[in-house]
Scaffold this motif. Structure first.
Motif, PDB file in Angstrom:
ATOM      1  N   GLY A   1      46.229  42.967  27.952  1.00 17.44           N
ATOM      2  CA  GLY A   1      44.908  43.316  27.450  1.00 17.44           C
ATOM      3  C   GLY A   1      44.364  44.580  28.080  1.00 17.44           C
ATOM      4  N   LEU A   2      44.518  44.711  29.373  1.00 15.90           N
ATOM      5  CA  LEU A   2      43.982  45.888  30.057  1.00 15.90           C
ATOM      6  C   LEU A   2      44.744  47.153  29.664  1.00 15.90           C
ATOM      7  CD1 LEU A   2      43.129  44.495  33.593  1.00 15.90           C
ATOM      8  CD2 LEU A   2      41.608  44.967  31.688  1.00 15.90           C
ATOM      9  N   ILE A   3      46.024  47.007  29.359  1.00 14.82           N
ATOM     10  CA  ILE A   3      46.787  48.152  28.875  1.00 14.82           C
ATOM     11  C   ILE A   3      46.163  48.698  27.591  1.00 14.82           C
ATOM     12  CG2 ILE A   3      48.942  48.692  27.662  1.00 14.82           C
ATOM     13  CD1 ILE A   3      50.454  47.285  29.795  1.00 14.82           C
ATOM     14  N   TYR A   4      45.634  47.797  26.772  1.00 10.36           N
ATOM     15  CA  TYR A   4      45.022  48.212  25.510  1.00 10.36           C
ATOM     16  C   TYR A   4      43.516  48.415  25.649  1.00 10.36           C
ATOM     17  CZ  TYR A   4      49.404  47.437  23.115  1.00 10.36           C
ATOM     18  OH  TYR A   4      50.716  47.543  22.701  1.00 10.36           O
ATOM     19  N   GLY A   5      43.031  48.491  26.878  1.00  4.69           N
ATOM     20  CA  GLY A   5      41.623  48.774  27.098  1.00  4.69           C
ATOM     21  C   GLY A   5      40.701  47.633  26.732  1.00  4.69           C
ATOM     22  N   MET A   6      41.205  46.396  26.805  1.00  3.31           N
ATOM     23  CA  MET A   6      40.405  45.247  26.401  1.00  3.31           C
ATOM     24  C   MET A   6      39.189  45.081  27.303  1.00  3.31           C
ATOM     25  SD  MET A   6      41.623  41.259  26.010  1.00  3.31           S
ATOM     26  CE  MET A   6      42.829  41.591  24.733  1.00  3.31           C
ATOM     27  N   SER A   7      38.033  44.800  26.697  1.00  2.00           N
ATOM     28  CA  SER A   7      36.800  44.581  27.447  1.00  2.00           C
ATOM     29  C   SER A   7      36.714  43.122  27.892  1.00  2.00           C
ATOM     30  CB  SER A   7      35.600  44.906  26.566  1.00  2.00           C
ATOM     31  OG  SER A   7      35.541  44.002  25.470  1.00  2.00           O
ATOM     32  N   ALA A   8      35.700  42.820  28.713  1.00  2.00           N
ATOM     33  CA  ALA A   8      35.488  41.435  29.136  1.00  2.00           C
ATOM     34  C   ALA A   8      35.196  40.550  27.929  1.00  2.00           C
ATOM     35  CB  ALA A   8      34.329  41.368  30.126  1.00  2.00           C
ATOM     36  N   PHE A   9      34.442  41.086  26.968  1.00  2.00           N
ATOM     37  CA  PHE A   9      34.146  40.316  25.753  1.00  2.00           C
ATOM     38  C   PHE A   9      35.428  39.999  24.992  1.00  2.00           C
ATOM     39  CE2 PHE A   9      33.335  40.311  21.161  1.00  2.00           C
ATOM     40  CZ  PHE A   9      32.451  39.244  21.073  1.00  2.00           C
TER      41      PHE A   9
ATOM     42  N   ASN B   1      39.738  36.178  23.519  1.00  2.00           N
ATOM     43  CA  ASN B   1      41.179  35.927  23.445  1.00  2.00           C
ATOM     44  C   ASN B   1      41.562  34.656  24.191  1.00  2.00           C
ATOM     45  OD1 ASN B   1      44.153  36.389  23.727  1.00  2.00           O
ATOM     46  ND2 ASN B   1      43.602  38.348  22.778  1.00  2.00           N
ATOM     47  N   LEU B   2      40.916  34.424  25.349  1.00  2.00           N
ATOM     48  CA  LEU B   2      41.256  33.262  26.161  1.00  2.00           C
ATOM     49  C   LEU B   2      40.406  32.038  25.847  1.00  2.00           C
ATOM     50  CD1 LEU B   2      41.720  34.975  29.668  1.00  2.00           C
ATOM     51  CD2 LEU B   2      43.507  34.141  28.145  1.00  2.00           C
ATOM     52  N   GLY B   3      39.349  32.234  25.062  1.00  2.00           N
ATOM     53  CA  GLY B   3      38.470  31.124  24.746  1.00  2.00           C
ATOM     54  C   GLY B   3      37.618  30.693  25.922  1.00  2.00           C
ATOM     55  N   ILE B   4      37.143  31.688  26.713  1.00  2.00           N
ATOM     56  CA  ILE B   4      36.326  31.393  27.890  1.00  2.00           C
ATOM     57  C   ILE B   4      35.034  32.194  27.809  1.00  2.00           C
ATOM     58  CG2 ILE B   4      38.342  30.881  29.341  1.00  2.00           C
ATOM     59  CD1 ILE B   4      38.123  33.698  30.506  1.00  2.00           C
TER      60      ILE B   4
ATOM     61  N   THR C   1      32.240  35.034  28.718  1.00  2.00           N
ATOM     62  CA  THR C   1      32.386  36.455  29.041  1.00  2.00           C
ATOM     63  C   THR C   1      32.261  36.690  30.547  1.00  2.00           C
ATOM     64  OG1 THR C   1      31.470  37.059  26.892  1.00  2.00           O
ATOM     65  CG2 THR C   1      31.490  38.766  28.575  1.00  2.00           C
ATOM     66  N   ALA C   2      31.360  35.970  31.209  1.00  2.00           N
ATOM     67  CA  ALA C   2      31.175  36.139  32.660  1.00  2.00           C
ATOM     68  C   ALA C   2      32.463  35.791  33.403  1.00  2.00           C
ATOM     69  CB  ALA C   2      30.031  35.260  33.138  1.00  2.00           C
ATOM     70  N   ALA C   3      33.152  34.732  32.961  1.00  2.00           N
ATOM     71  CA  ALA C   3      34.413  34.355  33.603  1.00  2.00           C
ATOM     72  C   ALA C   3      35.476  35.421  33.381  1.00  2.00           C
ATOM     73  CB  ALA C   3      34.887  33.011  33.060  1.00  2.00           C
ATOM     74  N   ALA C   4      35.522  35.971  32.163  1.00  2.00           N
ATOM     75  CA  ALA C   4      36.495  37.018  31.859  1.00  2.00           C
ATOM     76  C   ALA C   4      36.228  38.258  32.708  1.00  2.00           C
ATOM     77  CB  ALA C   4      36.435  37.371  30.379  1.00  2.00           C
ATOM     78  N   LYS C   5      34.954  38.606  32.859  1.00  2.00           N
ATOM     79  CA  LYS C   5      34.610  39.757  33.697  1.00  2.00           C
ATOM     80  C   LYS C   5      35.037  39.521  35.142  1.00  2.00           C
ATOM     81  CE  LYS C   5      30.814  42.867  34.895  1.00  2.00           C
ATOM     82  NZ  LYS C   5      31.202  42.930  36.311  1.00  2.00           N
ATOM     83  N   ASN C   6      34.878  38.307  35.598  1.00  2.00           N
ATOM     84  CA  ASN C   6      35.288  37.961  36.953  1.00  2.00           C
ATOM     85  C   ASN C   6      36.791  38.146  37.137  1.00  2.00           C
ATOM     86  OD1 ASN C   6      34.986  36.976  39.599  1.00  2.00           O
ATOM     87  ND2 ASN C   6      35.548  34.899  38.939  1.00  2.00           N
TER      88      ASN C   6
END
Length: 944
Positions: free
Chosen positions: A779-787, A792-795, A797-802
């Motif tokens: 995801g980060l390779i493709y510039g994926m944001s926390a949102f 994508n993970l079904g979690i 946004t705050a957890a993804a940002k963490n």
């Protein structure tokens, strides 16, 4: 003159009106992202300006006129906004890049000799309507140039609308043929149908066919309104509900013909103030130079000198060029000829006899570099037969050899086979250097006649692709952009659409001019582009890579792939049965039959009847039923899940299982795809006709299609695939120590990432944690944001940002790479691969936030995708060299993303298993080892 002689009727004068607002948008969308300073995305955009110049010059050349004006919409409100405040409320705002080009467009149109009009408070259509009416009263014919069908209401015996972009002429007969009604009823028709672009409602559920039927039955809108109670069914009900609105709608859609234009054309109603004028040459030249239009400025200079002096100058140039273009060893090299321009005096020969052929063959054989072009009877590379050949040995000098024109009355031509045999020694000599535009196609055309061309050292399409990947690479576009030369359009000589004739039916004289021009322009473009590549060693390396890759792709396309038609037929049957079952289940869940292929009917069932939540809407405001929406709804509702599966199977069946057997070439018995080399901005190849790179592998049905890709008896299918190539490139580029260590120590990189992010020992990482880490890594390779990660993970946004924050804490080199890349991209307007391929990002400094954000994500990912593309091309080249050097019978038959597929004789399987991965791993030395995995099987799925 005797008394009985008739006095000739003077030809009526003509007023030519250009719908400038229509032209603006066409020019903006038709042209590439040109800039005043080429390659600098921060420089002012100039594409619409250049497109406008081209269109206005062509129109003036094609249409004779005595008076002329170019009419633009003025900013601000008009009387229609007072009638209906929602008028045009749904229109998207004009792009900033286009808005900035409007003042210079007004300026240059005036310099080209046109009266420019933009009247405050009045739309361009109303100004055009008023001028057309005044011209008619003065006995002057009016020609309106516009793509806007709304102007059809102005058409009468004195006024015609032409749409030059779509080759349409809307006179009285033309309007009736196109719309089914005469021009006098066009306002009535528009009032019934409405105008969604301008946000003017019509009668609900009344489309073009119904509107025409109503007007044919009742004669006019007024009569229809008067008899609304007699119109039956749903149409009648909707009509009666719209009775109060229709007069206002008609007022909004009626073009005014009585505007006060005296402040803008003082002499009105006399038209002398808009007499068409001449070009202001000196001011035009300054304008062209200001905006970087060097070719146009050069044309002005050339027209300013006498033809005799110009020809003498050209002869001197050609002598210098001929003396300068000598081979200097190795790959053909040329001096810096960027200061030379194309010849203005053209000498094109058509060869009908051996007496004409012989001196041209001598000229070709003695030339240091020859541009050649094939004209064929098909665009299918494997089936195409040569109809004619053209050659150019110096700017302005070319010949055409017609070989297979067979229309009635065609002139006698030299025998094709004998001509090709006489040319064969030169064509197959690698020391005789050749140049083309998309040479891979020409190589196939010659190969279809038993000739393996050698010595192609240059391809102008690939030169453009390397230098300016974000721009069009067709020859016409290149000649216009770099030489200021316009050429003959193919449709001009062959027609268009269903009426287009094959090239062997094109008259020889037209074919000769067209083909000679292609070769001549190819040589000219090369003289303009190649010196730029020579000045940059990295770009020259990428260009040489593309030239060599073109040769390998020709081999791969020629080899083709064997498919099991029976297996595909069986799969088609099974898919069809499953689709029928899904359709029955969907109908039961919906409580009624409906078309599972109709987005409109699906929308009505899901959102109107069943009341499912609307996830998003289309541009027109209707609930969307795209794949993303159905996937979201399928999480909670069974009907969208059935529709989604049916759609997926329908695509598999239509695109692959039904279609692939029909694409087997009768001569080879194989399927031959076409690899487009100059399309993807990242350098990746694309496959089409058929597309072998998008066969889905996430479903069992998709994977089964790969089972139908088989080897000939006595051979096996082998697959060599780079492992985690983009992550390895990320480690190399970012130089992050933790990431480098993971690959150097052959660790499971996703497990290693999970260990870092979740703070547990690698052997304690759960499958779920590894899955999360894999999504984060890619995801980060493709510039994926926390949102995006959260969705994508079904979690949350705050957890993804963490998770992302923890990732960057553990891999600070990756964070630093991303930050520096964004800044560098904004400064330079492009990013580079490890090997120097430039990947341009025109929107990187866009004031539009979403566009800028997308470009920033591309800036991070493009170097990895581009480097991966470079590596697979290097692998193709090196593997093919070894296959040829060792005279192996192994054939490369497909390239799919980071994978090469081979057909390997059984006695070469072990050699291939050892050598091919070794070659692929050794093509470049990165900070981490490259790894290619190898598999063998009876079919592609088994090998993968």
């Amino acid at each position: 003159m005797s008394e009985t002689d008739e006095v000739p009727t003077p030809e009526p004068k003509v007023l030519l009106l250009v719908d400038g607002s229509s032209y603006l948008y066409r020019a903006f969308h038709a042209m590439p992202d040109l800039r005043a300073v080429p390659g600098d995305p921060t420089s002012p955009a100039t594409g619409a300006i250049r497109g406008m110049i081209n269109m206005m010059q062509k129109l003036r050349k094609d249409v004779r006129a005595d008076y002329a004006a170019c009419v633009f919409d003025a900013p601000g409100a008009t009387f229609r906004d007072e009638i209906y405040p929602e008028y045009k409320a749904t229109r998207s705002p004009m792009p900033d890049d286009l808005r900035a080009q409007i003042p210079p467009i007004h300026e240059v149109v005036q310099l080209l000799g046109w009266k420019v009009l933009n009247v405050p408070g009045v739309e361009a259509d109303d100004v055009i309507g008023t001028l057309a009416c005044l011209a008619t009263r003065a006995g002057v014919r009016t020609i309106i140039s516009s793509g806007d069908k709304d102007l059809s209401q102005l058409v009468n015996e004195h006024v015609v609308v032409i749409d030059t972009m779509n080759d349409k002429r809307r006179d009285i007969a033309g309007v009736e043929a196109e719309f089914g009604i005469p021009p006098r009823l066009m306002v009535d028709y528009q009032s019934l149908v409405g105008d969604s672009v301008d946000n003017v409602p019509g009668v609900d559920k009344v489309g073009p066919k119904t509107a025409v039927k109503l007007l044919q039955e009742w004669g006019s809108l007024d009569n229809l309104i008067a008899n609304a109670d007699k119109v039956k069914g749903a149409v009648g009900e909707n009509l009666r509900r719209a009775l109060e609105w229709l007069p206002k709608g008609r007022a909004l859609l009626t073009i005014r013909t009585d505007c006060d234009l005296k402040d803008h054309i003082p002499g009105i109603p006399d038209l002398q103030d808009i007499v068409i004028g001449g070009q202001e040459v000196e001011k035009l030249k300054e304008f062209y130079e200001r905006y970087g239009f060097k070719g146009l400025a050069r044309q002005l200079d050339e027209h300013a000198v006498s033809p005799e002096l110009l020809e003498e100058h050209r002869k001197e140039q050609r002598q210098k060029e001929r003396a300068a273009r000598l081979p200097t060893g190795g790959l053909f090299e040329e001096p810096d000829l960027s200061g030379l321009s194309q010849a203005t005096t053209l000498h094109y020969d058509t060869i009908f006899t051996w007496e004409q052929f012989t001196p041209w063959l001598e000229r070709i054989e003695s030339a240091a570099l020859v541009a050649l072009d094939t004209e064929t009877d098909s665009l299918d590379e494997i089936k195409s037969g040569i109809v004619g050949l053209s050659f150019s040995t110096e700017p302005g000098l070319a010949c055409y050899i017609p070989l297979a024109h067979n229309y009635q009355g065609a002139p006698d031509q030299l025998p094709r086979d004998e001509v090709l045999q006489r040319l064969k020694p030169w064509l197959e000599n690698p020391q005789r250097h050749k140049l083309g535009q998309h040479v891979k196609f020409d190589r196939h055309a010659f190969a279809n006649h038993g000739i393996e061309v050698q010595g192609y050292v240059h391809d102008t399409m690939l030169q453009s692709y390397v230098l300016e990947v974000h721009k069009p690479h067709g020859l016409a576009s290149l000649a216009e952009r770099h030489l200021g030369r316009s050429g003959i359009d193919y449709e001009t000589i062959a027609g268009k659409g269903a009426h287009q004739i094959p090239f062997n039916q094109v008259p020889v004289d037209k074919a000769a001019e067209y083909s000679c021009e292609d070769s001549d322009q190819t040589l000219d473009v090369h003289l303009a582009l190649f010196p730029k590549l020579e000045k940059d060693s990295k770009l020259r390396f990428i260009y040489d890579l593309e030239i060599q890759c073109s040769e390998v792709l020709y081999r791969v396309e020629r080899n083709g792939v064997l498919i099991d038609a029976r297996a595909l037929a069986q799969q088609s049957t099974e898919l069809g049965q499953r689709m029928m079952q899904l359709e029955r289940e969907a109908h039961e869940l919906a409580g009624q039959p409906f078309n599972l292929g109709s987005p409109k009917q699906i929308g009505e069932i899901l959102f109107t009847k069943q009341g499912l939540p609307v996830v998003k809407k289309t541009a027109s405001g209707a609930p969307s039923t795209d794949e993303e929406v159905l996937e979201k709804l399928a999480e909670d509702y069974p009907l969208p899940a059935r529709i989604l599966e049916h759609r997926s199977l329908s695509k598999l069946k239509g695109t692959y299982t039904d279609t692939l057997p029909q694409m087997v070439h009768p001569r080879s018995g194989r399927v031959h795809t076409h690899y487009a080399q100059a399309v993807a901005v990242t350098g990746r190849l694309s496959s089409n006709d058929p597309n072998l790179q998008n066969i889905p592998i996430r479903t069992a049905e998709g994977r089964r299609i790969r089972e139908a890709f088989i080897a000939a008896p006595g051979s096996r299918i082998a697959s060599a695939d780079y492992s985690q190539i983009e992550l390895r490139i990320m480690a190399h580029i970012s130089e992050d120590e933790a990431l480098l260590r993971a690959f150097r120590e052959s660790m499971d990189v996703h497990r290693a990432t999970a260990s870092e992010v979740f703070g547990v020992a690698p052997d304690q990482v759960s499958n779920e944690q590894r899955r999360y880490a894999k999504v984060i890594n890619f995801g980060l390779i493709y510039g994926m944001s926390a949102f995006g990660l959260a969705r994508n993970l079904g979690i949350e946004t705050a957890a993804a940002k963490n998770y992302i924050d923890r990732y960057f804490q553990r891999y600070p080199g990756v964070k630093q790479y991303m930050d520096e890349t964004r800044l560098s991209a904004k400064s330079r307007g492009y990013v580079e691969t490890v090997f120097g391929r430039r990947l341009y990002l025109p929107e990187i400094n866009s004031p539009n936030g979403p566009r800028r954000g997308s470009a920033e994500r591309q800036a991070i990912n493009a170097p990895m995708q581009g480097t991966a593309a470079d590596l697979i091309k290097m692998s193709m080249i090196e593997v093919q060299k070894v296959l040829e050097r060792e005279q192996r019978r192994t054939k490369m038959i497909m390239q799919v993303h980071d994978e090469l597929v081979f057909e390997v004789p059984e006695d070469e399987v072990e050699w291939a298993r050892g050598e091919i991965p070794r070659i692929m791993a050794a093509v470049a030395e990165l900070r981490v080892p490259l790894l290619a995995e190898f598999g063998v099987g009876a079919n592609w799925e088994e090998a993968h």
